[in-house]
Design a protein around this motif. Structure first.
Motif, mmCIF file in Angstrom:
data_model
loop_
_atom_site.group_PDB
_atom_site.id
_atom_site.type_symbol
_atom_site.label_atom_id
_atom_site.label_comp_id
_atom_site.label_asym_id
_atom_site.label_seq_id
_atom_site.Cartn_x
_atom_site.Cartn_y
_atom_site.Cartn_z
ATOM 1 N N ARG A 195 0.868 -1.177 0.000
ATOM 2 C CA ARG A 195 0.000 0.000 0.000
ATOM 3 C C ARG A 195 0.907 1.230 0.000
ATOM 4 N N ASP A 196 0.618 2.144 -0.923
ATOM 5 C CA ASP A 196 1.291 3.435 -0.993
ATOM 6 C C ASP A 196 0.217 4.478 -0.787
ATOM 7 N N GLU A 197 0.116 4.973 0.437
ATOM 8 C CA GLU A 197 -0.971 5.852 0.851
ATOM 9 C C GLU A 197 -2.287 5.135 0.638
ATOM 10 N N ASP A 198 -3.164 5.615 -0.274
ATOM 11 C CA ASP A 198 -4.464 4.958 -0.458
ATOM 12 C C ASP A 198 -4.495 4.032 -1.675
ATOM 13 N N THR A 199 -3.339 3.757 -2.268
ATOM 14 C CA THR A 199 -3.270 2.965 -3.489
ATOM 15 C C THR A 199 -2.705 1.578 -3.210
ATOM 16 N N LEU A 200 -3.377 0.562 -3.745
ATOM 17 C CA LEU A 200 -2.854 -0.801 -3.707
ATOM 18 C C LEU A 200 -1.823 -0.908 -4.824
ATOM 19 N N VAL A 201 -0.620 -1.369 -4.499
ATOM 20 C CA VAL A 201 0.449 -1.449 -5.488
ATOM 21 C C VAL A 201 0.890 -2.897 -5.634
ATOM 22 N N ILE A 202 0.823 -3.385 -6.863
ATOM 23 C CA ILE A 202 1.305 -4.711 -7.200
ATOM 24 C C ILE A 202 2.705 -4.525 -7.781
ATOM 25 N N ILE A 203 3.698 -5.180 -7.180
ATOM 26 C CA ILE A 203 5.078 -4.985 -7.604
ATOM 27 C C ILE A 203 5.657 -6.296 -8.121
ATOM 28 N N GLU A 204 6.105 -6.276 -9.357
ATOM 29 C CA GLU A 204 6.808 -7.411 -9.955
ATOM 30 C C GLU A 204 8.298 -7.121 -9.825
ATOM 31 N N VAL A 205 9.036 -8.062 -9.242
ATOM 32 C CA VAL A 205 10.470 -7.890 -9.052
ATOM 33 C C VAL A 205 11.204 -8.788 -10.043
ATOM 34 N N LYS A 206 12.112 -8.195 -10.795
ATOM 35 C CA LYS A 206 12.945 -8.943 -11.741
ATOM 36 C C LYS A 206 14.403 -8.727 -11.355
ATOM 37 N N THR A 207 15.096 -9.815 -11.083
ATOM 38 C CA THR A 207 16.488 -9.755 -10.649
ATOM 39 C C THR A 207 17.365 -10.503 -11.636
ATOM 40 N N ARG A 208 18.474 -9.892 -12.002
ATOM 41 C CA ARG A 208 19.442 -10.505 -12.901
ATOM 42 C C ARG A 208 20.852 -10.253 -12.362
ATOM 43 N N ARG A 209 21.768 -11.143 -12.668
ATOM 44 C CA ARG A 209 23.168 -10.972 -12.256
ATOM 45 C C ARG A 209 23.836 -9.830 -13.013
ATOM 46 N N ASN A 210 23.449 -9.667 -14.284
ATOM 47 C CA ASN A 210 24.061 -8.645 -15.136
ATOM 48 C C ASN A 210 23.076 -8.295 -16.253
ATOM 49 N N ARG A 211 23.493 -7.417 -17.149
ATOM 50 C CA ARG A 211 22.621 -6.973 -18.236
ATOM 51 C C ARG A 211 23.000 -7.592 -19.590
ATOM 52 N N LEU A 212 23.706 -8.714 -19.569
ATOM 53 C CA LEU A 212 24.133 -9.345 -20.819
ATOM 54 C C LEU A 212 22.973 -9.654 -21.761
ATOM 55 N N PHE A 213 21.835 -9.985 -21.192
ATOM 56 C CA PHE A 213 20.669 -10.324 -22.013
ATOM 57 C C PHE A 213 19.593 -9.253 -21.924
ATOM 58 N N GLY A 214 19.986 -8.023 -21.592
ATOM 59 C CA GLY A 214 19.041 -6.914 -21.508
ATOM 60 C C GLY A 214 18.702 -6.569 -20.068
ATOM 61 N N ASP A 215 17.871 -5.553 -19.924
ATOM 62 C CA ASP A 215 17.425 -5.121 -18.600
ATOM 63 C C ASP A 215 16.426 -6.134 -18.043
ATOM 64 N N PRO A 216 16.424 -6.340 -16.733
ATOM 65 C CA PRO A 216 15.525 -7.335 -16.136
ATOM 66 C C PRO A 216 14.054 -7.136 -16.485
ATOM 67 N N GLU A 217 13.615 -5.877 -16.523
ATOM 68 C CA GLU A 217 12.194 -5.620 -16.791
ATOM 69 C C GLU A 217 11.766 -6.036 -18.195
ATOM 70 N N GLU A 218 12.730 -6.210 -19.093
ATOM 71 C CA GLU A 218 12.395 -6.659 -20.443
ATOM 72 C C GLU A 218 11.868 -8.096 -20.467
ATOM 73 N N ALA A 219 12.056 -8.825 -19.374
ATOM 74 C CA ALA A 219 11.562 -10.203 -19.276
ATOM 75 C C ALA A 219 10.049 -10.251 -19.044
ATOM 76 N N ILE A 220 9.433 -9.101 -18.816
ATOM 77 C CA ILE A 220 7.984 -9.071 -18.588
ATOM 78 C C ILE A 220 7.314 -8.884 -19.944
ATOM 79 N N ASP A 221 7.054 -9.998 -20.588
ATOM 80 C CA ASP A 221 6.465 -9.983 -21.932
ATOM 81 C C ASP A 221 4.939 -9.932 -21.850
#
Length: 119
Positions: free
Chosen positions: A43-69
């Motif tokens: 919760r961020d003040e009055d907003t429900l926030v859904i957070i997707e976490v993407k973790t990578r060791r490095n950026r060899l295959f792009g930024d982690p958020e790019e995995a959210i197709d």
């Protein structure tokens, strides 16, 4: 636990600490219901926030958020709808991504992308 699972849990732990420092109230972690799952629900003040976490060791295959197709976005939307209905939530809902690059034992790079459109 497999190495990639340990990295993912480490990334989620980093994200939770970051969010709490920013004043978010963490409601759930690793929420699952049937085939629905969400990394962090907060919760961020009055907003429900859904957070997707993407973790990578490095950026060899792009930024982690790019995995959210498209398929993952549809899955997140379905899981969010299920959570909101099953918990009778009557508040604005926002979707965020936290991208983490690094390895356990190192200081990670963290990028918080706020209010991402799912479709």
């Amino acid at each position: 636990m497999a190495a990639h699972n340990e990295l993912g849990k480490w990334g989620e732990d980093i994200a939770v600490v970051y969010l709490e420092k920013k004043g978010y109230e963490i409601l759930e972690r690793d929420w699952k219901s049937g085939h629905h799952d969400l990394d962090i629900i907060a919760r961020d003040e009055d907003t429900l926030v859904i957070i997707e976490v993407k973790t990578r060791r490095n950026r060899l295959f792009g930024d982690p958020e790019e995995a959210i197709d498209y398929k993952k976005r549809m899955s997140l939307q379905s899981a969010t709808n299920h959570y909101v209905k099953s918990h009778h939530i009557n508040a604005p809902v926002r979707f965020d991504i936290i991208s983490i690059v690094g390895m356990i034992g190192m200081t990670p790079e963290l990028d918080h992308i706020i209010d991402v459109a799912l479709i």
